[in-house]
Structure formats: structure tokens, C-alpha cells
Design an enzyme around this catalytic site. Structure first.
Site, mmCIF file in Angstrom:
data_model
loop_
_atom_site.group_PDB
_atom_site.id
_atom_site.type_symbol
_atom_site.label_atom_id
_atom_site.label_comp_id
_atom_site.label_asym_id
_atom_site.label_seq_id
_atom_site.Cartn_x
_atom_site.Cartn_y
_atom_site.Cartn_z
ATOM 1 N N ASP A 183 129.588 -6.615 23.295
ATOM 2 C CA ASP A 183 129.622 -7.945 22.955
ATOM 3 C C ASP A 183 128.591 -8.539 24.077
ATOM 4 O OD1 ASP A 183 129.960 -10.433 22.397
ATOM 5 O OD2 ASP A 183 132.578 -9.617 21.927
ATOM 6 N N THR A 240 126.711 -13.879 19.772
ATOM 7 C CA THR A 240 126.259 -14.644 21.092
ATOM 8 C C THR A 240 125.125 -13.954 21.134
ATOM 9 O OG1 THR A 240 128.266 -12.586 21.625
ATOM 10 C CG2 THR A 240 128.420 -15.241 21.408
ATOM 11 N N THR A 241 124.294 -12.972 20.592
ATOM 12 C CA THR A 241 123.642 -12.006 20.921
ATOM 13 C C THR A 241 122.324 -12.676 20.503
ATOM 14 O OG1 THR A 241 124.686 -10.184 21.665
ATOM 15 C CG2 THR A 241 122.604 -10.057 21.236
ATOM 16 N N ASP A 279 136.750 -10.706 17.312
ATOM 17 C CA ASP A 279 135.735 -11.018 16.808
ATOM 18 C C ASP A 279 135.307 -10.555 14.775
ATOM 19 O OD1 ASP A 279 134.943 -12.086 18.926
ATOM 20 O OD2 ASP A 279 133.226 -10.738 19.977
#
Lengths: 564, 531
Positions: free
Chosen positions: B59, B92-93, B393
Site C-alpha cells: 500500500d 496513493t501510489t 481501503d
């Protein structure tokens, strides 16, 4: 059905953890594992809990939660060592260890590739390495801990529960500058998920296990952001549990500057933190006793307190924290005794001292209690001159008149009280000769020494153990192995002091009004508007002015014109 | 010489091209760390601390939190990514990759002498165009299990390994569907996450009821009850020592004792009220009573309750009081006056499970549970933590879909479509600004490129195939990670959140523009400002 009256301990801040580490060490070195010994006078279950780890081994760990910043643990895994869940690290690369290979294999079976990222191995202090080795007797070696301890985990003998350690990742630990700076930051930190959810849940889990919870004791760094965090936590505890709450704000003997602040500014930040914390404590704590080995702490540190037959480096965290831990260990005896009457509880302890809203009390300590090795207590007290103990509360002197105090004496057995009738001779003439117990004799002594005062005395015959990792090098040569004075002979260098008699007191006297007044005076001089970081973290100027006013009102509780 | 050095000779500074180089290298550095983690085929990272703490994750947000980022630019990007996580729980990545790539692409033009301002203008235009495309490709969905599984699975596969992702998908979707009431917004707090270090990760399951992390504290209390009334309350059943109990205030021990007895009686009366209720409702029937109290219950009270066969739990989590009322029905009581049957909830079975020093109490077989528990299992702590992050998530992704009422085709399809659209669009724009649009278009391809690389395919090859296929098809085309060939994401049920993509487009272009416009970086210690 057991009737242990449990207490949950909370430690916030690096220096508080230094003190805590010593305190738990002292307690554990007094554990007796010999079933034939008489049961200890101290009920360890008050502060400790029994548990079982996943390998079905029984554990006995402090009922403790502590908070420190990222980077302060060094070799200690966050979950502790008793319950697994971490990898044993050696100097070689982590990839080659069996544990890691196993984890990688498992994941690869599930078609997931793993890339290992490792931090450099945190080296263990020699003392910690030797603890793991069953052959080495740590008492035999000289580790020179005073000079080479980097952090409290280096000399930690006690082992903690996985719940205990809470690390704040948002701020980094550093010995050069403190990043976790203001009271307001601490309050903000409390409102994060890590504290409002996880930390509170951990408290609840401890409390759920307790049958007769007495209350909480909160040990915290009062000069930096922890002041806000700890007091916010105390407010929560009062709302949620409404039990007695004994707070011990502590001051480090080393003033580490704050980030982006020069010396005068750092000093101002410390003053403001203290003032805000004291104001909050006057509302939330049942009783609070500030501790420091310096005689002044608000801005610049004052001189180190002098204790008889004791020498320590004034700015050494390891040694000074040991002195404060010894005080806590002694004063807390009152609510840790086995089979004690119910006034010997935390609520009773706080209740005795906090009448008329006097929630601030001063600490006074004698380490060692200056008694000669062949002397009786009756003679010792009779011949005593000068103050019997040293104040450990900053900006505060020992009160003499109109004092309300509670004392704990440790290490004086009944046979050291006085001579039996046939040998009494001179002693017969003293009024104290009719006293039959240590506490009774102290009561009488205090009645004579302090005018119009009330004293409560508790006594435990077992002396305080000072084995390694306690810094026993602090004791003067004139002390015997058992901690009594022997002015004529000198202790051999290889002989260590293994235990000492101690005397600790918590006092409520008008002297504390001065403590608050000096704090108020310093705090009033700070222009809060110039310290932008408070505003940035959500503290309004009006709040500060209010807090100072409240502090002044709190000070009025210590005027003794109309009391007693 | 920079003006700051006149004021503070110790200040360090970097100007113009140099400042830009600093920012770009930081963004690239961060991108390099994270790129291998993108997508379902991305690798996991196992982080080992100096003391031996383990963390396994892929994550992006977790990684960023674990990395100790010193570089100011990098920490700014990391913060953008954290903000992304806070508001959407995913992407996010992608945020990190995209910011890095935007800077990289811009750099090509900047070295040729283009002014950063023009590039950022291009970014701005491209962004609004991209948002238009986003609205064009969005697929309105019906809220049903099948659609939600698609979206949850896409998100979860980027967090944990596939076998586990499939288990968690089912769990998350069922959890949300259970607590969802008509069209009201879902309160994710009503899904309790409970962890148990036990068995394996794929044993993680959904409990249609509540699991609490504590149990009975009396040896004689029943450990399992069926057909149970559940009384939730917030009433102290322990004798509290009152404030005035100091030794100074009582003349005699008897006086004190008397006071204590009176207090004790007060608590006893409360216990008797519960017992009376139990006798009234349960005696002669199959029914039983469970008391769950937010306050304490002392051993004497426990003893009295145990004798009546009542199961009692103390110090329940505050939030569980609300959850219990939703799961079992009934209301949380603040006093025992006028207790009635209607105040009580019902559970088919309540039982205790002991694991080492931890006890768990399961409240199950509720009639119409509107609060449920996800019971996370794993052989060790790091697995549990990983699952917990993933479930959070996953739940957020489903919730986003519920709020948006639409989804976006995943597997890089959206990015490829925008790339093509932007290339068309740039020809309609006059002047050098089109270079900025071109840079933006190229940068978006970083997502499908890395998806391909992480799955072991050739990046250029894939991009050429995808863009070509996309031009020919009215529907968006994504990358099938198992074959490396183009496919229609809709057919494979690979969906992304609308909200996530929107947020990524907005935040990335803003941050990248800000970084590009920096022309001086300085670092100076604060001087003391006296006076």
C-alpha cells in the site's frame, strides 16, 4: 476472590521513560522467586499483571502504557520481546535469516513477490546482550552505565507487555533538538486516531481486567509537547473512569533546545508548557507532585539538589532518573502494601493531601536515610540536626510548619527501633521509648519537628534494592553494603551497596505557593504572541491569559492565613 | 548572490535550474521507490526495523508513512499522497507516480528553454480536458453485489496477494451491504474490525453481529448462552470509593464501615434490578440474559449475577454500545429504573472464545443486524496489520462507489483514453501551451506502463497496442495483466473509483505545477527575533 486494588501507570515522554525504566527495574529486583520466603510486604499485583503469551508461557508485566517518539527504542521491538512478532536481528544481512526466508516462501506460494527493505541493525548495549546469556551474572560485571547509556532501553531489566509501548511516528527522537515542542502540539496529537482510538482502547483493556481499580498514576515530561498530551489524557481518564489520578510531572536535568528556536526562546517555550500544564493539572489531577533533581527549572536549570552521602553528575539522565525513581518507589509504597487498611489507597493518599484544593504537593526524599549502621532509630532521630530530607520538587523548599504530609519509610526493621528494656539505659528517658513501631516513632518525631502539622507514616521493613542496573556508584564510600552509614570505615571498592533504607515524603505546605508564584511570574513575562508555534497548533492568546489567571487563583489555595 | 544571503550568511540556497533539478530528482526518487508496487502484480515490500519489527505491505500510503522522508520536496509529494488516502482511501501510489512523471515530462521541455509558467498553463488546460473525459467514460452503476465486488476487488488486489484479496472482497462487500439502509450514507464505523492472532489470513470472515475483545470475569459465569436477551447499559456496578475516604475524616473504624456498607447497598440494589428483570422475563422459558456494561462491574456484583446464570461483561468499548444497539436492537440504558423488555436486544447465541490471555465474546445470530464485525485472522501481527489496512481501503472503495453511483473502467483504460483525447485536443490549442498538454498526456501513461512492467511485459509494446486499440474502439480499453493483451475492463469487472481518479487529476497537476514554479529553494535556521 482476590482483592488486589489495581493501578494503571502511564508514562509520557523520554525522561519519564528513563525514570519508569528504573522504577520497574527496582521493583523487579525485589521480586523473590523462592517459594519458601515469607510473602513480600508489597503487593506487586497492584502495578503488575499476569498474562500468557502465545507459547503458553506465563508473563508478569507492568500494567503500563508508555509513549515515546520514533527512534528512541533502539534495539527494543515495539511489541516487546515476550510475545514474539519480531525478528531477532544480528549483524548479518536480514535476507539470510531463517525467519525472513520462511515469510518470503509463504508469500511466494501465494504468488506475491517480496522485496526486503531493512534498516541497519540497532546494536544492543552490552548489558542487554548479557541479560540474554544465562551464564553471565550481571551483578558481577561493571557496565559503566552512567557513561554509555544512550536511551532508557539500554538499561531496562524489566520486560514490557506488547500493549505497553506506543510510538509517535510524526515526530523523531533526537538528543540534539526536540521536535515535539509545545503543549498545543501535544493536545493536537491526542486528537489523532492513534490516541483517541488505539491508546484509549488499550487503557480500557487494562481497566477491564481490573477488579478493584484504584486509579491511575501518570508520569510525564512537563517541559515539552508531552505536557499537552498527558494532561489531555488525564482529562479523558476523568471523564471515562472518574478514579483517583496521581500525576508526576518531571523535568529533565538537561535542557535540549527545541527545533528552530534559540536558547531564550526554548526557555520561554518550556515556561509556557509548564504553566499550561500546571493549570490543567490543577483541574484534572487528584494530586500532582513535580519532580526534578534541579532546584529551579522554569527557565534555566538551577543547581543540582544535594543529597547526603550521594554524588551524581547533575546532567546525567541515567543517574538523576534513578534518584527520582527511588523516590517514586518509596512514596508509592503507601498504596502498594499487601493487606493494607483501606486508607492506604491511591485515593486516600491523594485525599489526605489535596484538601482545600491544594492539589500540588512537594516531594522530599532522603536517599539513603542517614542512619548509622549500629544505631537505633530512636537515637538516630534524637541526634538528628538539620532537615531530615531534601526537596525534589523544583522551586520549592521543605515545609516546616503547618505541613500536611505523608511519609513512607523503607528499610528500618523493628529490631532497629530501640534497645530492649534491660539494655535501654539512656533511651528509657526519651519520650519516644514508648513507641512500638517505626511509623509511631516517626509520627512522634514529626510532631515535635513540625509545628501544627499532620503526618501520615507508612513503613516497610524491606530496604530498597540497588543492584545493577541501579547506579549504585552514586553512594559514598562511607556507606555499608546494606546502605547504612559507617563514618569510620570505608567500603571496599569491589563491594557494592545492595540495598538502602529510604525515607520519602509528599508535603502540602505554604512553600508551594512560592513554587506557583515563581512559575506564574515567569509565564507572565513571556509574550505568547511572539511564539507563533502555539497559535499554529491552535492555542489562542486569550486561552493563555485565562490559564495564567486560573493559575494565580490556584496559588491562593496555599495562603495559610485562614487555615488550620 | 541570493538576497537571503545578505540577511543570513549561513543560509543555503539553490536557484532557478538548480532548484528545479532538486525538485525533479526528489520526485523521481520517490517514484522509483514506489513504482514496483503499483497494481495487482506489483511486489510487496517487507520492512524490517533496526530492532526487528516487521511490516509487509504494498500500500503506497503505508510505505510513505514508514519511509523516513527527509527531503522537503519528497515530503510535500508524500503529503499529497496522504491527503489522497485520507479523502478516498486509494490511489496513493498513482499519485506519487504521476507527480514524478509530470515533472519528468516537463523537464524535457524546460531544458529546451520553455518557461515553466507555460508548462503549468498547459497542465491546467489538460486537467480540465481530462476531467471532461472522466465524466464521459464514467459508467453509472446499480448498487448490487456484483458491481461492488468488481470495484472492491480491483482496490484490494493492489493491497494484498490475490488469494487473500478475493476473500476480503467478499467480506467487505457483504459488510457494507449489511449495514446499508436505503440510500442513507453509510457509517463505516458501524463495521467493527476485530483482530485475532490465530489461524491464517484467509480465515478472515464476516460476523453478522458483534465481537468484543473481552469476556466474563467470573469463573462461574456461563460461557455460552443461547436465545439471549441483550441488555446494554452504561451504569456503574462497582462500589466506587467516594472522595472523602481519607483516614483523617473518620473518627472510628465503625463509622467508616457504616459508610462503606451504605454505598455497597446502593450498588446491590442495581444488581437486584437486573436479577428481577431476568426472573421476570426468562424464568420458565428457554431465554437467557446477557448484560453488557460500559462501566465497571466489581467481583461482588459479578458473583450475584453469576448465581442467576446471567452473563455479564464490563467495560465495553463506547462505540460498541452504539453498534450493539444496531446489531441486536434495544437501547443502551443509562439507568435501571423502569427496565422493560422493549429496552433489550436479542441475539441467538452469545459465547466466549479464549485465546491465550485474550478473551473474545461473540454476539451472533441477531435478527436484523445493522452493524457487523469483520474478524481479521492471521498467524502473526504483521499479517493482521496488513489485512487491517487493506480492509479499511476496501471498505472506503465500496463506499466511494456508493456515493459516486458510478465507476470508471480500470486497468489503465482511463489513462489511455485521456492520452488519446489530449493528443487530439492539443492540436486545437494555439501556441507553446500545447507542449504542456503534450507533457501531461505523456505523463498519464506512466500508470499503464508500470502496470505492464510490473506484470513482466514490455512497456512500449503495451502502450502502442493499447493506444491503437483505444482509437479503434468507442469503449475504453485496458490492459489484461494475465495475458498482456488489450481487453475491455467492463467485461472483466475491473473498475476504479470516480472520486479517486478525480482527486488524482486535481491534486497531481496542482502539486506538479507548484513544484515547477519554484525558482529558489532556501534553507535557513530561524534567527531569534528579540524585542
Amino acid at each position: 476472590m482476590s482483592s488486589t486494588r489495581e493501578i494503571v501507570t502511564l508514562q509520557f515522554g523520554n525522561y519519564a521513560n528513563y525514570i519508569g525504566a528504573h522504577w520497574w527495574n527496582i521493583q523487579e529486583s525485589s521480586f523473590s522467586y523462592n517459594p519458601e520466603d515469607a510473602p513480600s510486604e508489597i503487593s506487586h499485583d497492584v502495578l503488575y499483571r499476569e498474562g500468557v503469551n502465545l507459547n503458553r508461557q506465563v508473563t508478569y508485566t507492568p500494567r503500563l502504557l508508555l509513549v515515546d517518539l520514533d527512534g528512541s527504542l533502539k534495539h527494543l521491538p515495539r511489541e516487546g520481546e515476550l510475545y514474539g512478532n519480531s525478528i531477532k536481528r544480528t549483524n548479518e544481512s536480514i535476507e539470510s535469516t531463517d525467519d525472513v526466508k520462511k515469510i518470503k516462501e509463504e508469500l511466494q506460494n501465494l504468488s506475491a513477490d517480496v522485496e526486503v527493505v531493512e534498516q541497519p541493525h540497532a546494536s544492543k548495549h552490552d548489558f542487554q546482550k548479557d541479560l540474554e546469556d544465562p551464564v553471565i551474572d550481571i551483578q558481577e560485571k561493571n557496565y559503566n552505565l552512567a557513561d554509555n547509556v544512550d536511551t532508557w532501553t539500554d538499561y531496562l531489566y524489566a520486560r514490557y507487555h506488547p500493549r505497553t509501548v506506543n510510538i509517535v511516528n510524526d515526530y523523531k527522537h533526537s538528543t540534539e533538538k526536540q521536535t515535539f515542542d509545545t503543549y498545543a502540539c501535544g493536545v493536537q496529537l491526542w486528537q489523532t486516531e492513534q490516541f483517541e482510538d488505539e491508546f484509549c482502547d488499550k487503557i480500557r483493556q487494562y481497566v477491564e481486567e481490573c477488579d478493584f481499580l484504584q486509579g491511575f498514576q501518570t508520569l510525564f515530561d512537563c517541559f515539552n509537547g508531552y505536557s499537552g498530551l498527558a494532561t489531555a489524557c488525564m482529562e479523558y481518564l476523568n471523564d471515562e473512569y472518574g478514579k483517583a489520578n496521581f500525576a508526576i510531572p518531571v523535568y529533565s536535568p538537561r535542557n535540549t533546545p527545541f527545533e528552530n528556536a534559540d536558547e531564550p526562546m526554548s526557555d520561554s517555550i518550556r515556561v509556557v508548557n509548564s504553566a499550561l500544564a500546571f493549570h490543567k493539572l490543577s483541574e484534572q489531577a487528584s494530586l500532582f507532585v513535580p519532580l526534578s533533581t534541579s532546584d529551579r527549572v522554569w527557565r534555566q536549570l538551577g543547581a543540582a539538589r544535594q543529597l547526603r552521602s550521594l554524588t551524581y553528575q547533575p546532567d546525567n539522565l541515567y543517574q538523576t532518573s534513578a534518584v527520582l525513581a527511588a523516590y517514586l518507589d518509596t512514596i508509592s509504597l503507601r498504596y502498594r502494601l499487601r493487606n493494607a487498611p483501606s486508607a492506604y489507597s491511591l485515593a486516600g493518599f491523594c485525599g489526605d493531601l489535596n484538601n482545600y484544593g491544594r492539589k500540588l504537593a512537594g516531594a522530599a526524599f532522603a536517599l539513603p536515610f542517614p542512619m548509622q549502621h549500629k544505631q537505633d532509630l530512636i537515637d538516630c532521630l534524637d541526634q538528628f540536626e538539620g532537615p531530615i530530607f531534601t526537596s525534589l520538587t523544583p522551586n520549592c523548599n521543605i515545609g516546616t510548619d503547618y505541613v500536611i504530609q505523608t511519609l513512607c519509610v523503607r528499610g528500618i526493621t523493628r529490631d532497629r527501633l530501640k534497645q530492649p528494656l534491660e539494655k535501654a539505659k539512656e533511651q528509657m528517658r526519651m519520650a519516644a521509648y514508648k513507641c512500638d513501631s517505626v511509623s509511631e516513632m516517626f509520627q512522634l518525631y514529626l510532631q515535635c519537628a513540625n509545628h501544627a502539622s499532620m503526618s501520615h507514616v507508612a513503613s516497610v521493613s524491606m530496604a530498597m534494592p540497588t543492584r545493577i542496573p541501579f547506579p549504585s556508584e552514586m553512594f559514598a564510600e562511607e556507606m555499608t553494603k546494606l546502605g547504612f552509614l559507617s563514618p569510620t570505615t570505608k567500603r571496599q571498592p569491589e563491594e557494592k551497596v545492595v540495598s538502602v533504607p529510604t525515607l520519602a515524603a509528599a508535603q502540602s505546605s505554604s512553600e508551594l505557593g512560592d513554587t506557583l508564584e515563581t512559575l506564574h511570574r515567569e509565564a507572565k513575562r513571556v509574550k505568547i504572541a511572539k511564539l507563533h508555534r502555539y497559535k499554529a497548533a491552535g492555542l489562542e492568546e486569550d486561552d493563555y491569559v485565562d490559564a495564567l489567571e486560573q493559575l494565580l487563583l490556584f496559588k491562593d489555595n496555599y495562603e495559610d492565613n485562614f487555615e488550620l | 548572490m541570493a538576497s537571503i544571503s545578505l540577511l543570513n550568511p549561513k543560509a543555503e540556497f539553490a536557484r532557478a535550474a538548480q532548484a528545479l533539478a532538486i525538485n525533479i530528482s526528489a520526485a523521481k526518487g520517490l517514484q522509483d521507490v514506489m513504482r514496483t508496487n503499483l497494481g495487482p502484480k506489483g511486489t510487496m515490500k517487507m520492512l524490517v526495523s533496526g530492532a526487528g519489527d516487521i511490516k509487509i505491505t504494498k500500500d503506497g500510503n503505508v510505505l510513505l508513512h514508514e519511509m523516513q522522508i527527509q527531503h522537503p520536496t519528497a515530503s510535500m509529494i508524500a503529503r499529497a499522497s496522504t491527503a489522497q488516502d485520507d479523502s478516498t482511501g486509494d490511489g496513493t501510489t498513482s499519485t506519487v507516480l504521476l507527480i514524478g512523471e509530470l515533472l519528468k515530462q516537463a523537464d524535457i521541455f524546460l531544458t529546451e528553454g520553455l518557461h515553466p509558467r507555460i508548462v503549468t498553463e498547459g497542465f491546467e488546460k489538460a486537467r480540465s480536458k481530462a476531467l471532461e473525459v472522466l465524466d464521459a467514460v464514467k459508467i453509472p452503476i446499480e448498487i448490487n453485489k456484483k458491481n461492488l465486488i468488481g470495484i472492491a476487488n480491483t482496490s484490494l488486489r493492489t493491497k494484498v496477494h490475490p488469494a487473500l484479496a478475493d476473500v476480503l472482497t467478499e467480506v467487505c462487500v457483504d459488510a457494507i451491504l449489511a449495514i446499508r439502509k436505503d440510500d442513507k450514507p453509510v457509517d463505516l464505523h458501524m463495521v467493527e474490525l476485530m483482530e485475532m492472532q490465530h489461524k491464517t489470513a484467509t480465515d478472515t470472515s464476516l460476523i453478522r453481529g458483534i465481537v468484543m475483545d473481552h469476556g466474563t470475569r467470573h469463573p462461574d459465569m456461563p460461557k455460552r448462552l443461547e436465545n439471549a436477551y441483550v441488555l446494554t447499559c452504561n451504569v456503574s456496578l462497582e462500589y466506587e470509593k467516594s472522595e472523602v475516604n481519607s483516614g483523617f475524616f473518620y473518627k472510628t473504624a465503625e463509622e467508616r464501615e457504616k459508610f462503606v456498607r451504605a454505598e455497597r447497598e446502593f450498588i446491590d440494589q442495581r444488581v437486584q434490578k437486573i436479577i428481577a428483570l431476568k426472573r421476570k422475563l426468562c424464568d420458565g422459558t428457554e431465554k437467557t440474559l446477557v448484560v453488557i456494561n460500559q462501566k465497571g462491574i466489581d467481583p461482588m456484583s459479578l458473583d450475584a449475577l453469576a448465581k442467576e446464570g446471567i452473563m455479564a461483561l464490563r467495560r465495553a468499548k463506547r462505540r460498541n454500545m452504539e453498534r450493539l444497539a444496531l446489531a441486536c436492537g434495544g437501547t443502551a440504558m443509562n439507568s435501571f429504573d423502569d427496565l422493560e423488555e422493549s429496552h433489550l436486544g436479542y441475539a441467538g447465541v452469545v459465547y466466549e472464545h479464549v485465546l491465550g490471555e485474550n478473551k473474545y465474546t461473540f454476539v451472533e445470530e441477531c435478527k436484523n443486524p445493522q452493524s457487523v464485525t469483520i474478524l481479521i485472522k492471521g498467524p502473526n501481527k504483521h499479517t493482521i496489520v496488513q489485512i487491517k489496512d487493506a480492509i479499511r481501503d476496501g471498505l472506503r472503495a465500496i463506499n466511494n462507489a456508493l456515493v459516486d453511483k458510478c465507476v470508471i473502467p480500470g486497468a489503465g483504460a482511463f489513462e489511455v483514453r485521456v492520452y488519446n483525447e489530449l493528443n487530439k485536443y492539443k492540436d486545437t490549442v494555439k501556441g507553446k501551451v500545447r507542449l504542456g498538454i503534450q507533457a501531461f498526456a505523456e505523463a498519464l501513461l506512466v500508470i499503464p506502463k508500470n502496470l505492464a512492467i510490473n506484470s513482466g511485459y514490455d512497456a512500449q509494446d503495451t502502450i502502442v497496442k493499447l493506444t491503437e486499440e483505444d482509437r479503434l474502439n468507442p469503449e475504453p480499453i485496458g490492459l489484461d495483466l494475465s495475458t498482456g493483451e488489450p481487453m475491455k475492463p467492463v467485461d472483466m469487472h475491473v473498475y476504479d473509483n470516480y472520486l479517486v481518479k478525480k482527486q488524482i487529476l486535481n491534486s497531481c497537476s496542482v502539486i506538479a505545477s507548484n513544484l515547477l514554479l519554484v525558482d529558489e529553494v532556501m534553507r535557513a535556521g530561524m534567527t531569534s527575533l528579540k524585542g
